[in-house]
Design an enzyme around this catalytic site. Structure first.
Site: not given
Length: 718
Positions: A575, A690
């Site tokens: 991320s 995610h």
């Protein structure tokens, strides 16, 4: 869970998925078989097709890259053993069942080989404390997925306190952030016939009473009530039985906002507050109290503040900037406060102000107390605060818990003073501690060790960054480690959004790396929250080069101590940490020999128009501001890959269904490498958002590929 936490972490736990190993993994492999017409990218190729996330050309390219990566790395004889070890740990029946306190019971969401989608189940607290609790299954998500023909991922309930009987269960198709909400009755264990159902959207809801919900979502399905970040800015009141289209607007923010979110707080004495949280950007928020079902009264709180709960009718608030309430002394940034919701003029009390080496991590509220977990020189601590008489300081009681660990609040009970805390370290498996009343916490459960630690040690060292700032880092290694510069070393970090990177027990790190002589390092660089708001602020926007300098300085410090060398030093980030890895690869290509880049941001010249990227302009800066645009251009990894530079061969992984960062960043970076003729490994999980993949075999597959890659780059002789 507050909205910013949800954006960063996801509503579901990442990487605790388990499943039917052979059949599901075989299906995943089959899905990755190239179609035969995969585009080959050269310097002349127009790569715009990669932006069409599910487009046929893009997916053909993805499957071709997946096939190259898996076919290459799976040939290594170590792969099969790595895969089995990770899968075994993910599916272990003796791992901790983490508790959630609702309606006088202990709830848990559990996944195993027989239940890859999971079971939502409940038991009494007395039963939970037994070695083998007597669980009652309330929702079988596998059965629901089969019935609906949808790959449901359970993302948790939102229930009406204090009974917690009426709930909205959030379900995601394949792990994306967008959710479907369905009303569920915890007493009957059934979805409510004719109950509330809200179709797929990025949405947040809160219960006001049995028949009333306040909801923010995409109301017309066309995105006209969504911000550029993809989050709602219109909140409406939903009344049971009300005809569709008759919902009343409760609050309408501005399209330029990041998001608008409804919140309902209830304390153990029955006080309730309905709030509107208007997030102007990722860090600046305004709060309004809803009165009489429609009137808004804005609270005079600082812009950088966060409401943590309600106790005795008073708000518990953390502030991330200095605040000078009218007629009161300045309260330093990082403090935790008690505030009268009828007006700050009626009194603001400071519960806790961290010292220079401290930072608040989490805040939990029980019926009569406030629990705080914090870091002191990045070591976990916990304190219980009890209200005193008006005008008197709150009573602070330090809680006796192990040192050199991370301490987190698992859950608190608003109806009593019961809470569960978790304790873990790099070499200490997760423990569960029970806190009841005014007593000190006691350990009630502990996960078994997954790897041997007799010859391992954890130390904390400090490096000096480019500007002279001292940067702490943890290092886990063998006691008999030779200082010969040849130890294979993996360095990781995050450095953003005031998120702290603290000790975690990771079985696959122990089994696949430490057990084999590897060294593991975690850098507590600026941009994180390890030392409070100022530590984060130093690495925000155009100050972000400090983050990258800090990380490189830790790498050089490891080399100067003769722990490792560039030949044996690798890095990993995901991320925002994936951006960190990408920048370090382009800025210091000679410092590392392995680079793992996970679910990353990498095209910083265009991130604001990609997925939820607009929501992060307050962290990274904006291309619309000239000075910030100049800095973003100076660091953007995609644009800084050059033909005449020799880079370490990276391992890049992402997920097709990631609707937060999105896979396009990773695709553009890999495509640029391909066009330059540079070697790389690319792996895109076709499912999973995610927060991670959606089943244990796929998690084990990706981790085993990484372990082979790291072994080849850092351990094997060239």
């Amino acid at each position: 869970m507050r909205f910013k936490q949800w954006i960063l972490t996801g509503a579901a736990s990442a990487l605790v998925m388990v499943g039917a190993a052979h059949s599901m993994f075989a299906q995943a492999q089959a899905a990755e078989t190239p179609s035969g017409n995969a585009p080959v990218i050269t310097a002349q190729t127009n790569t715009a097709f990669l932006d069409e996330i599910h487009g046929p050309q893009a997916m053909a390219w993805v499957r071709a890259q997946n096939q190259h990566t898996t076919s290459t790395l799976e040939k290594d004889p170590r792969y099969a053993g790595f895969y089995k070890k990770v899968l075994s740990g993910l599916q272990a029946p003796d791992r901790l069942a983490m508790p959630s306190l609702m309606g006088g019971k202990v709830w848990n969401f559990w996944q195993d080989a027989a239940h890859p989608h999971g079971l939502w189940r409940a038991t009494s607290q007395a039963s939970y404390l037994k070695k083998t609790p007597d669980w009652t299954v309330r929702l079988d998500v596998d059965a629901l997925a089969k019935q609906d023909g949808v790959n449901w991922v359970f993302k948790g309930p939102n229930c009406l306190a204090p009974a917690d009987e009426h709930c909205l269960v959030a379900l995601s198709n394949g792990g994306e952030d967008a959710e479907t909400l369905r009303e569920f009755n915890t007493r009957t264990g059934q979805f409510v016939p004719g109950g509330f159902v809200f179709s797929r959207s990025k949405q947040t809801a809160a219960w006001v009473d049995d028949n009333t919900i306040v909801l923010a979502r995409d109301w017309d399905g066309k995105g006209t009530t969504l911000t550029p970040s993809g989050y709602p800015f219109v909140v409406k009141t939903m009344v049971r039985g009300q005809p569709a289209g008759q919902e009343k607007d409760l609050f309408r923010g501005e399209p330029s906002d990041m998001a608008v979110t409804p919140i309902v707080l209830t304390d153990g004495d029955g006080h309730q507050l309905v709030l509107i949280q208007r997030s102007l950007n990722f860090f600046e928020t305004r709060y309004a109290v809803v009165e009489a079902g429609h009137t808004l009264r804005w609270l005079a709180l600082p812009a950088k503040s966060e409401i943590q709960g309600l106790l005795k009718g008073r708000l518990i608030v953390s502030i991330e900037e200095d605040w000078h309430p009218d007629g009161q002394p300045v309260i330093p940034a990082g403090s935790l406060l008690s505030v009268d919701p009828t007006g700050v003029e009626h009194g603001v009390q400071a519960l806790f102000t961290p010292g220079p080496s401290q930072s608040i991590d989490q805040v939990g509220v029980t019926k009569n107390t406030v629990l705080v977990t914090l870091f002191d020189n990045v070591r976990g601590r916990a304190i219980r605060f009890t209200p005193a008489q008006a005008g008197q300081p709150w009573k602070a009681t330090p809680l006796a818990l192990p040192d050199m660990t991370s301490i987190h609040i698992v859950d608190t009970d608003h109806a009593s003073d019961t809470a569960f805390l978790s304790v873990e370290g790099y070499l200490e498996p997760s423990q569960l501690w029970l806190l009841e009343g005014a007593a000190q916490p006691r350990k009630v459960k502990s996960a078994p060790a997954r790897f041997k630690t007799d010859n391992l040690v954890t130390e904390q060292f400090w490096a000096t960054s480019t500007d002279g700032t001292r940067i702490p880092y943890f290092i886990v290694h063998r006691r008999d480690m030779a200082l010969n510069g040849a130890n294979p070393t993996l360095l990781t970090g995050y450095g953003g959004f005031q998120v702290s990177y603290t000790p975690l027990y990771t079985p696959e790190m122990g089994q696949l790396w430490l057990d084999r002589g590897g060294v593991y390092v975690v850098a507590n660089i600026r941009g994180g929250g390890e030392f409070g708001p100022a530590w984060h602020e130093a690495g925000r926007k155009s100050g972000r080069q400090k983050v990258y300098d800090d990380f490189a300085s830790v790498g050089r410090d490891l080399i100067s101590r003769k722990i490792t060398s560039s030949r044996h030093l690798g890095i990993r980030g995901r991320s925002n940490g994936g951006l960190l890895s990408g920048v370090e690869m382009t800025q210091h290509p000679d410092l590392w020999n392995a680079v793992i880049i996970g679910v990353p941001l990498l095209d910083m010249e265009h991130f604001e128009t990609m997925s939820a990227g607009a929501s992060w302009a307050a962290e990274y800066g904006s291309m619309s501001v000239p000075a910030e645009a100049e800095f973003l251009r100076s660091i953007s990894p995609v644009q800084h890959l050059k033909a005449d530079v020799s880079y370490p061969e990276p391992f890049i992984f992402t997920a097709t269904s990631d609707d937060r960062v999105g896979p396009v960043h990773a695709r553009r970076f890999a495509a640029r490498l391909e066009a330059l003729g540079k070697p790389f490994f690319y792996y895109e999980d076709i499912e999973g958002g995610h927060s991670g993949t959606v089943n244990a075999p796929e998690v084990a597959h990706e981790r085993a590929l990484e372990a082979v890659y790291l072994s080849h780059r850092l351990m094997d002789a060239h």
